[in-house]
Design an enzyme around this catalytic site. Structure first.
Site, mmCIF file in Angstrom:
data_model
loop_
_atom_site.group_PDB
_atom_site.id
_atom_site.type_symbol
_atom_site.label_atom_id
_atom_site.label_comp_id
_atom_site.label_asym_id
_atom_site.label_seq_id
_atom_site.Cartn_x
_atom_site.Cartn_y
_atom_site.Cartn_z
ATOM 1 N N ASP A 89 0.815 -1.232 0.000
ATOM 2 C CA ASP A 89 0.000 0.000 0.000
ATOM 3 C C ASP A 89 0.841 1.272 0.000
ATOM 4 O O ASP A 89 0.391 2.321 0.458
ATOM 5 C CB ASP A 89 -0.962 -0.010 1.201
ATOM 6 C CG ASP A 89 -1.848 -1.242 1.191
ATOM 7 O OD1 ASP A 89 -2.131 -1.776 2.272
ATOM 8 O OD2 ASP A 89 -2.213 -1.686 0.085
HETATM 9 N N1 LIG Z 1 3.006 -6.536 -2.862
HETATM 10 C C1 LIG Z 1 1.766 -6.016 -2.710
HETATM 11 N N2 LIG Z 1 0.702 -6.840 -2.683
HETATM 12 C C2 LIG Z 1 -0.546 -6.314 -2.509
HETATM 13 C C3 LIG Z 1 -0.730 -4.932 -2.333
HETATM 14 C C4 LIG Z 1 0.430 -4.080 -2.394
HETATM 15 O O1 LIG Z 1 0.325 -2.826 -2.299
HETATM 16 N N3 LIG Z 1 1.649 -4.651 -2.574
HETATM 17 N N4 LIG Z 1 -2.006 -4.424 -2.054
HETATM 18 C C5 LIG Z 1 -2.895 -5.446 -1.481
HETATM 19 C C6 LIG Z 1 -4.303 -5.119 -1.088
HETATM 20 N N5 LIG Z 1 -4.387 -4.970 0.363
HETATM 21 C C7 LIG Z 1 -4.907 -3.792 0.788
HETATM 22 O O2 LIG Z 1 -5.415 -3.026 -0.045
HETATM 23 C C8 LIG Z 1 -4.038 -6.003 1.285
HETATM 24 C C9 LIG Z 1 -4.226 -7.325 0.923
HETATM 25 C C10 LIG Z 1 -3.864 -8.339 1.793
HETATM 26 C C11 LIG Z 1 -3.339 -8.076 3.031
HETATM 27 C C12 LIG Z 1 -2.971 -9.216 3.920
HETATM 28 O O3 LIG Z 1 -2.555 -9.033 5.052
HETATM 29 N N6 LIG Z 1 -3.116 -10.433 3.348
HETATM 30 C C13 LIG Z 1 -2.703 -11.711 4.048
HETATM 31 C C14 LIG Z 1 -3.732 -12.815 3.837
HETATM 32 C C15 LIG Z 1 -5.130 -12.348 4.191
HETATM 33 C C16 LIG Z 1 -6.153 -13.455 3.858
HETATM 34 O O4 LIG Z 1 -5.729 -14.594 3.542
HETATM 35 O O5 LIG Z 1 -7.354 -13.153 3.929
HETATM 36 C C17 LIG Z 1 -1.421 -12.189 3.383
HETATM 37 O O6 LIG Z 1 -1.290 -12.022 2.140
HETATM 38 O O7 LIG Z 1 -0.627 -12.842 4.098
HETATM 39 C C18 LIG Z 1 -3.148 -6.759 3.410
HETATM 40 C C19 LIG Z 1 -3.513 -5.721 2.541
HETATM 41 C C20 LIG Z 1 -2.941 -6.618 -2.444
HETATM 42 N N7 LIG Z 1 -1.625 -7.146 -2.512
#
Ligand SMILES: Nc1nc2c(c(=O)[nH]1)N[C@@H](CN(C=O)c1ccc(C(=O)N[C@@H](CCC(=O)O)C(=O)O)cc1)CN2
Length: 290
Positions: A234
């Site tokens: 983000d």
């Molecule tokens: N490298 C990036 N990947 C993603 C971004 C980014 O800016 N850089 N934006 C996100 C979207 N997002 C908020 O808008 C967000 C998505 C996911 C998570 C998170 O903590 N995900 C966990 C798993 C959650 C689940 O399984 O429900 C994880 O990936 O371990 C935080 C913020 C999209 N991707």
């Protein structure tokens, strides 16, 4: 006809370069030499004499020109001014892959806008780590790719995603509430062409559950931010933002519900502007030429 063989009649030229006198003159001279007519032109010069940004929408007379031919002829102008530039055939709609997890309001909005012709993209398919939106996707006669993700399977899941992107010649990827953090490797391969909608007014409330974070702070405004995806969660270049008023009576769940419309509207504007080649990158910021 292949992309390089179409004889475009309308083009969009975008450029950025160190600011100096003569840039607009040189671009205009190139256009006159090719009997081109300017339909719209926007430019911005950084006040401290840094970079200059320009977007020119122009037409050429029948029978039209191949993009490659115009690109070859513009190269001398670009080199003279050390430009970073792109030339787009306006008749070619950007191939776009949509990605979603379990909340479908942004996906639904994008699909409807696309189906009515108000979103100038060609959708190559929908990818999700959940199966819940297969029916919605296939109701639009689009390909649905269910790619479940766990900590253990994430590398293989990302490999499958990249294969889909490559095999469909996807140019733009839209994270329409796709809730998986993408690896630095994927971010590098899609740099400048993956847009995420974050459900807060960045830079406030990055990461997971921003509405719960906002509720804990007692905010009176919530927002949404569309940005390009980078390895830093983000933190990517902001494209568009929106706000809406809330108050003390809003629970976190009510904030989630209230935020849906502003998220969808902000994302649709960002995707439209990218598809119209209005967004130019300026380090970790954007210049959006309207
Ligand atoms: N490298 C990036 N990947 C993603 C971004 C980014 O800016 N850089 N934006 C996100 C979207 N997002 C908020 O808008 C967000 C998505 C996911 C998570 C998170 O903590 N995900 C966990 C798993 C959650 C689940 O399984 O429900 C994880 O990936 O371990 C935080 C913020 C999209 N991707």
């Amino acid at each position: 006809m292949s992309k390089s063989q179409t004889n475009g009649l309308e083009f969009v030229l975008t450029l950025s370069c160190p600011d100096k006198p003569g840039i607009v003159y040189a671009v205009s001279s190139f256009l006159v030499q090719h009997s081109a007519n300017i339909i719209a032109s926007q430019q911005y010069g950084e006040p401290d004499g840094g970079l200059f940004f320009m977007r020119v929408h122009f037409s050429v007379p029948q029978p039209g020109r191949a993009t490659a031919e115009l690109e070859r002829d513009f190269t001398w102008v670009a080199e003279a001014f050390h430009m970073t530039w792109q030339l787009h055939d306006k008749s070619e709609r950007i191939k776009t892959l949509l990605m979603v997890s379990q909340l479908g309001h942004c996906l639904n909005d994008l699909l409807f806008r696309w189906s009515t012709g108000s979103l100038p993209i060609d959708i190559t398919g929908v990818v999700s780590n959940h199966a819940v939106f297969r029916g919605l996707t296939e109701s639009y006669k689009l390909a649905f790719h269910h790619i479940p993700v766990t900590k253990e399977t994430k590398p293989a899941a990302e490999a499958e995603l990249m294969s889909i992107i490559d095999e469909t010649n996807t140019e733009l990827i839209v994270l329409a509430r796709y809730m998986q953090i993408l690896s630095p490797e994927v971010c590098k391969r899609v740099e400048g062409r993956m847009i995420n909608i974050h459900h807060s007014f960045l830079p406030s409330f990055k990461g997971a559950k921003p509405y719960h974070q906002a509720h804990a702070k007692g905010v009176k405004l919530i927002g949404a931010t569309a940005h390009y995806v980078t390895p830093d969660l983000d933190e990517g270049p902001i494209i568009e933002q929106g706000l809406m008023r809330v108050d003390h009576s809003h629970s976190p769940e009510r904030l989630v519900e209230a935020g849906r419309d502003v998220e969808a509207q902000v994302l649709a504007r960002a995707v439209t502007w990218h598809a119209e080649h209005r967004i130019l990158l300026n380090g970790n910021r954007t210049v959006v030429l309207q």
